[in-house]
Design a protein around this motif. Structure first.
Motif: not given
Length: 181
Positions: A52-57, A3-9, A19-24, A68-69
């Protein structure tokens, strides 16, 4: 790292990990043995692209992504096939619209909750995208949200919102119950 920037799991009831990876700008699905099964994404505005996927559910059958964006919630099946999307900018009643969602989740009753970072509140919709309630807005008195960044839904219907230095707890209908300082 993968991951580059894992922000949510999120882990669904079957044990699959998302997993949401906002970096990729990707969503990655893993099985119970952490073997990668699927990846969707890349930067863009298409149905399988994100900004920028900020969250995953993840629920047993579906996966929801707070993009997000692109100001939208994207709905996928458990295998990451596109189902539909709810765009905050396309909701006809402006007071019920959202912008720059930071989190999303679905209650065990089937209601969709969206953290509207543009307006500092949570909005509740049914899964068809019909507005149901606003939670934590300015008119919520001492339970008005100031800087909400994340939330969790309990199996018993409570909404826990991380808001600056507080955790605000609401019932299923959006009534403030108590705060953790």
């Amino acid at each position: 790292g993968k991951f580059s920037d894992a922000v949510s799991v999120s882990i669904n009831d079957a044990g699959f990990v998302f997993v949401a990876d906002a970096g990729k700008n990707e969503i990655v699905k893993f099985d119970t043995l952490v073997k990668e099964l699927a990846t969707i994404g890349g930067y863009g505005w298409g149905i399988n692209q994100f900004d920028r996927p900020a969250d995953v559910f993840a629920s047993t059958l579906n996966v929801y992504v707070a993009d997000e964006n692109n100001s939208r919630i994207v709905f996928y099946d458990k295998d990451l096939n596109f189902i539909s999307q709810l765009k905050g900018t396309e909701i006809s009643e402006e007071e019920n619209a959202f912008g720059y969602p930071l989190a999303c989740g679905v209650s065990n009753r089937g209601d969709l909750f969206v953290l509207d970072s543009d307006n500092g509140r949570i909005i509740k919709y049914d899964l068809a995208g019909r507005f149901l309630a606003i939670i934590g807005a300015e008119d919520a008195g001492s339970f008005a949200l100031v800087n909400p960044v994340a939330f969790a839904l309990s199996p018993k219907g409570k909404l826990f919102v991380a808001d600056g230095t507080n955790i605000c707890v609401y019932d299923f209908f959006g009534n403030g119950l108590f705060k953790f300082d």
